[in-house]
Design a protein around this motif. Structure first.
Motif, mmCIF file in Angstrom:
data_model
loop_
_atom_site.group_PDB
_atom_site.id
_atom_site.type_symbol
_atom_site.label_atom_id
_atom_site.label_comp_id
_atom_site.label_asym_id
_atom_site.label_seq_id
_atom_site.Cartn_x
_atom_site.Cartn_y
_atom_site.Cartn_z
ATOM 1 N N ASP A 61 23.527 -51.555 3.576
ATOM 2 C CA ASP A 61 24.545 -50.500 3.630
ATOM 3 C C ASP A 61 25.814 -51.050 4.306
ATOM 4 O OD1 ASP A 61 24.312 -50.286 6.392
ATOM 5 O OD2 ASP A 61 23.752 -48.178 6.393
ATOM 6 N N TYR B 263 32.074 -41.660 18.138
ATOM 7 C CA TYR B 263 30.755 -41.959 17.584
ATOM 8 C C TYR B 263 29.709 -41.070 18.223
ATOM 9 C CZ TYR B 263 29.904 -44.827 21.791
ATOM 10 O OH TYR B 263 29.754 -45.274 23.076
ATOM 11 N N THR C 280 19.415 -49.951 6.427
ATOM 12 C CA THR C 280 20.467 -49.197 7.107
ATOM 13 C C THR C 280 20.690 -49.668 8.542
ATOM 14 O OG1 THR C 280 18.858 -47.513 7.748
ATOM 15 C CG2 THR C 280 20.107 -47.121 5.726
ATOM 16 N N ALA D 170 31.949 -34.895 10.058
ATOM 17 C CA ALA D 170 31.416 -36.026 9.300
ATOM 18 C C ALA D 170 30.715 -37.029 10.216
ATOM 19 C CB ALA D 170 32.549 -36.717 8.534
ATOM 20 N N ILE D 171 31.273 -37.237 11.420
ATOM 21 C CA ILE D 171 30.671 -38.207 12.346
ATOM 22 C C ILE D 171 29.304 -37.714 12.809
ATOM 23 C CG2 ILE D 171 30.925 -39.365 14.582
ATOM 24 C CD1 ILE D 171 34.029 -38.955 14.145
ATOM 25 N N GLU E 149 26.809 -37.747 9.954
ATOM 26 C CA GLU E 149 26.345 -39.094 9.617
ATOM 27 C C GLU E 149 25.262 -39.570 10.588
ATOM 28 O OE1 GLU E 149 29.133 -42.490 10.003
ATOM 29 O OE2 GLU E 149 28.114 -43.293 8.244
ATOM 30 N N GLY F 151 26.621 -42.381 13.947
ATOM 31 C CA GLY F 151 27.752 -41.961 13.118
ATOM 32 C C GLY F 151 29.018 -42.422 13.801
ATOM 33 N N ARG G 227 22.088 -30.190 12.519
ATOM 34 C CA ARG G 227 21.196 -30.590 11.421
ATOM 35 C C ARG G 227 19.735 -30.336 11.811
ATOM 36 N NH1 ARG G 227 24.989 -31.602 7.915
ATOM 37 N NH2 ARG G 227 24.922 -33.487 6.654
ATOM 38 N N ARG H 5 34.596 -48.733 3.713
ATOM 39 C CA ARG H 5 34.986 -48.067 4.960
ATOM 40 C C ARG H 5 35.196 -49.086 6.090
ATOM 41 N NH1 ARG H 5 29.921 -44.782 7.284
ATOM 42 N NH2 ARG H 5 31.339 -44.657 9.047
ATOM 43 N N ASP I 189 31.748 -47.521 -1.952
ATOM 44 C CA ASP I 189 32.058 -46.771 -0.730
ATOM 45 C C ASP I 189 32.566 -47.715 0.358
ATOM 46 O OD1 ASP I 189 31.105 -44.521 -2.041
ATOM 47 O OD2 ASP I 189 29.050 -44.863 -1.334
ATOM 48 N N ASP J 179 22.095 -37.628 9.746
ATOM 49 C CA ASP J 179 21.505 -38.018 8.464
ATOM 50 C C ASP J 179 20.862 -39.394 8.517
ATOM 51 O OD1 ASP J 179 22.260 -35.595 7.471
ATOM 52 O OD2 ASP J 179 24.043 -36.337 6.408
ATOM 53 N N ARG J 180 21.508 -40.294 9.250
ATOM 54 C CA ARG J 180 20.933 -41.648 9.335
ATOM 55 C C ARG J 180 19.605 -41.620 10.077
ATOM 56 N NH1 ARG J 180 24.812 -45.839 7.982
ATOM 57 N NH2 ARG J 180 23.494 -47.353 9.031
#
Lengths: 439, 448
Positions: free
Chosen positions: B232, B174, B367, B204-205, B208, B190, B136, B425, B423, B211-212
């Motif tokens: 969140d 993680y 968050t 995805a991990i 995440e 993540g 990213r 989880r 959402d 992105d966080r």
């Protein structure tokens, strides 16, 4: 480098709650960890128990990762004892019934502190760990560690209001630590709970803060100490990376990590890699002077280990951890520090704290706090939180008293919890963000 | 070692040592832990653990002993130590083994796929997590990328003839990523978990975590205000975990819960529905029986805004004149059972994050919280915790913010919940929580 870490641990604990002695428990665990380091990679395995076949299996599994680098094994030396904290009365030699009596005496003292005391929980714990460490680089060390700890948590009620107070006494020591008025732990916890009944909502805003001695040192531990642990520094995950030699605080600020301090809670004879513990000056006259190292991180920086390679047990890898971390005593008195504040917060003790080493941002919950008004400590406050940044807080220290005290903490990092001594004399910070509950 | 056999031997030894009743909990596990950094293995472990804990009763007093030696002599010594320890305790008329034992039907605790994963593939999974985070734009560092798993079995036996065993597998991964630099460095986490590595999506991990962190770049201290707050799923899970710990009858009976005496009362807005469920197939804390051999089950905790039940083991249940809810919990063989949560499950609502933000109008999206355990008064429930996140401006996520605290008290917060997000989880914080984002009507935010 290949290493064997073997450990035998015995523990005993007992608590009193709601007037009843309960949960007596004893434990005996043995196990070993095999660690192989090649380049930047560490391979390790551990087993419960010290059965030869289990040890050989785990050694085989771990060394499989580095096959092709076989060398002739050299004979191990016998381990040299690095034990250096004198234990006058090993806790296991004291009748268990005396430990139960101590809990009852503490319960009585807590309840005698006031009619508003409604609950008391008293805990006693002792542990005896024997470790031996053998390295292919010739290390062969042993340590024999005894710890003892007494804690009290007291609840006080008035009308609908409920408050708690806590206190502890502990050390790398034997029963002798509890010979002089151990019930004082209950008195202190009760006093804190009763005081909190009168507390008003904490103020909000940027205020001068005087931090109490002893457990107030958790601020240094969290806001500075974690950022000095070399694993965080080397990954550039610390605001203190690349800052050695920099003036980070006023010239009267000096701080140590000292795992050799006699019988202190966070002390050991040798660390969990066999390096003798020692006093490391981390801040000298305001300048950052050293990080805290284990063997791996020291090798990477071309320095010696500072004896901070610690692990919770044979089930964990050693990583750089603080031992006893504290500010050196200064020249002021607590009264002078408080006297110089027109309106501020006196944070005597914290319920705990948390820091993000990468940014230095920290948060502390104040468990015992008071307003300072016109240079005097006045009303108790509740619900205060200190929010700030380690570098900023260090720079903002404008006074240190002479009344150094070290308290018993538990420090968690990467899933491992180790005993850590936190301490300081009274310290004044020019300004910090206080997050209160008052609107 | 046959675990069930070891547990039976321990119980017999305790009875021979004079115990009026006894139980023994034996466990064995193997686990892997892989940490990668900068495309290389930083550490890799292979571990085998086993141990046993024996609880011995002398009438209504109990003692406990645990150890790692499962040989005949080993368990006999522990059984004697437990029986001896019982002498130190005061009488507790409610203490004792459960009246009835058994196992619930819980499926899917152990994945048949688990064993098919080689160490090399697990290392590759951790590396893929790290790569995904580094990929990213704006990510300056990935401090940790970790894969870990465990494959374990548990056996429990008691002197009333109960003996049972189960196996479970768990895998999780993680990463923590950094974005920004110097004093403006921001971190993001993540995480994902499942019954085998195949349940984890490394992309995805990593994404995440990135992105966080990226969402917080440039964060500043906001002005103090009172406003609606979206928590969140991570943050909501931490709070729900804390609330769950206060719903244990242990905390209630000891006078350490703000929910004491409030069964049947309205403690939350009706949109919030909460249960404890030890039978959820995906729940990390699921098992067929609890820490003293009682079948696990689903217990509704909050419905229609009302507090329906506390969580009991057999001791707290006898004291309250109730039945156990199957919530005797053990952290490991090192601790005797005590009443606590299994998996806390929040029922999801119908709004996604954009929908929650639109409903919020102007407020705060949190968050991350810090200092929850020191910042909440466990008895009164008042709290003030450090927070970071983003402002919600005109119904949309806006300016990143940090160095602030959010304050309220737990019951006010629960009754102020306006919406539960869709959402849902699993989050491994605050115990084991199946969490959803929560929109809270008002909280005090202190910044500058």
């Amino acid at each position: 480098m290949a290493e064997l870490y073997a450990e035998s641990r015995r523990g005993f604990a007992l608590s009193l709650d709601d007037g009843r002695v309960e949960r007596p428990q004893s434990g005996r665990e043995r196990g070993a960890c095999v660690r192989v380091v090649q380049g930047e990679s560490t391979y390790y395995g551990y087993v419960d128990g010290l059965a030869e076949e289990d040890l050989l299996r785990v050694a085989g599994s771990v060394s499989e990762a580095v096959r092709g680098n076989a060398r002739r094994p050299s004979a191990l030396r016998s381990a040299e004892s690095g034990t250096r904290h004198a234990i006058a009365t090993p806790p296991e030699d004291v009748e268990a019934t005396r430990k139960a009596e101590l809990l009852r005496a503490c319960d009585e003292r807590a309840r005698a502190a006031g009619a508003e005391v409604s609950q008391a929980r008293i805990g006693y714990a002792e542990s005896h760990r024997q470790v031996e460490i053998f390295g292919s680089d010739g290390r062969a060390a042993a340590d024999d560690r005894t710890r003892i700890r007494l804690s009290a948590q007291v609840v006080a009620r008035r009308d609908g209001r409920v408050e708690t107070g806590t206190d502890t006494r502990g050390g790398h020591a034997g029963w002798e630590l509890l010979e002089d008025d151990p019930e004082n732990v209950a008195d202190e916890a009760a006093r804190r709970a009763l005081t909190a009944l009168d507390a008003v909502d904490a103020p909000t805003g940027r205020l001068p803060v005087v931090v109490g001695n002893g457990f107030g040192g958790v601020l240094l531990h969290e806001a500075v100490g974690h950022g000095l642990e070399a694993d965080a520094v080397q990954k550039d995950a610390s605001v203190y990376a690349g800052r050695i030699g920099d003036q980070l605080a006023e010239g009267f600020v000096t701080a140590y990590d000292d795992g050799s301090r006699a019988n202190a809670w966070g002390s050991e004879g040798v660390d969990d890699e066999g390096t003798p513990t020692r006093r490391t000056t981390v801040i000298e006259e305001g300048r950052l002077t050293s990080y805290l190292y284990d063997l791996l991180r020291a090798r990477k920086d071309g320095v010696e280990s500072t004896g901070n390679g610690r692990r919770e047990s044979f089930r964990h890898l050693p990583v750089p951890r603080m031992t006893n971390t504290f500010f050196a005593p200064g020249k002021a008195t607590p009264e002078e520090l408080i006297g110089g504040v027109e309106r501020g917060l006196y944070a005597v003790s914290f319920g705990g704290g948390q820091v993000e080493p990468a940014t230095g941002d920290f948060v502390f919950g104040v468990s015992e706090g008071y307003l300072i008004e016109n240079g005097r400590v006045t009303t108790p406050v509740r619900g205060a939180t200190l929010v700030g940044n380690g570098l900023e807080a260090l720079r903002a220290i404008d006074g240190i008293a002479g009344d150094l005290e070290i308290a018993t903490g538990y420090c968690g990092k990467g899933g491992q919890t180790v005993p850590a001594g936190v301490g300081q004399p009274h310290v004044r910070i020019r300004e910090l963000t206080v997050g209160g509950t008052a609107s | 070692v046959n675990l069930e056999d070891a547990a039976r031997r321990a119980v017999e030894a305790a009875v021979s040592a004079g115990a009026s009743d006894a139980d023994a909990w034996a466990e064995e596990s193997t686990s892997r832990h892989v940490r990668v950094y900068a495309g290389e293995v930083e550490s890799l472990s292979d571990a085998g653990g086993r141990g046993i804990g024996v609880r011995a009763f002398a009438g209504s007093r109990s003692g406990y002993a645990y150890g790692t030696d499962l040989t005949d002599e080993g368990v006999s010594e522990l059984a004697r130590a437990a029986r001896e320890a019982a002498e130190l305790a005061d009488e507790d008329e409610h203490d004792g083994l459960p009246d009835e034992s058994g196992s619930a039907d819980v499926n899917g605790l152990a994945s048949p796929e688990f064993g098919g994963w080689s160490t090399e593939r697990k290392v590759e999974l951790a590396l893929a997590v790290e790569r995904a985070a580094r990929a990213r734009e704006g990510v300056t560092q990935v401090e940790n990328a970790v894969y870990a798993d465990a494959d374990g079995s548990v056996a429990l036996a008691n002197s009333r003839g109960f003996a049972a065993t189960y196996s479970a597998t768990q895998a999780w991964a993680y990463a923590s990523a950094f974005a920004g630099e110097g004093a403006d460095l921001m971190t993001g986490l993540g995480v994902a978990m499942g019954r085998d590595p195949g349940a984890l999506d490394p992309e995805a991990i990593g994404a995440e975590a990135a992105d966080r962190a990226l969402a917080l770049v440039g964060a500043r201290q906001p002005e103090s205000r009172r406003c609606p707050v979206i928590l969140d799923a991570f943050v909501a899970a931490s709070f729900i975990g804390f609330i769950g710990s206060m719903l244990s009858a242990e905390a209630v009976q000891r006078g350490r819960s703000l929910f004491a005496g409030r069964e049947g009362d309205v403690v939350a807005d009706p949109v919030l529905r909460l249960a404890d469920d030890g039978t959820e197939p995906e729940g990390p804390s699921s098992a067929p029986f609890d820490g003293e051999g009682v079948p696990t089950r689903r217990n509704a905790l909050i419905e229609d805004g009302r507090l329906l039940s506390f969580l009991h083991d057999s001791r707290t249940a006898r004291r309250a004149g109730r039945s156990t809810t199957g919530n005797a919990r053990r952290g490991s063989y090192r601790s005797p059972p005590t009443a606590g949560t299994t998996n806390l499950v929040v029922e999801g609502g119908d709004r996604d994050l954009a929908g929650l933000a639109a409903q919020t109008g102007d407020g705060l999206y949190v968050t991350d919280v810090a200092g929850l355990h020191s910042g909440v008064n466990p008895v009164s429930g008042t709290f003030s915790v450090g927070a970071s996140g983003r402002l919600v401006e005109g119904g949309e996520l806006g300016t990143p913010v940090r160095e602030m605290t959010i304050a309220s008290d737990l019951v006010s917060m629960l009754t102020a919940v306006r919406s539960v997000g869709s959402d849902v989880r699993w989050v491994p914080f605050g115990g084991s929580v199946k969490a959803a984002p929560l929109l809270v009507g008002e909280m005090a935010v202190s910044g500058s």
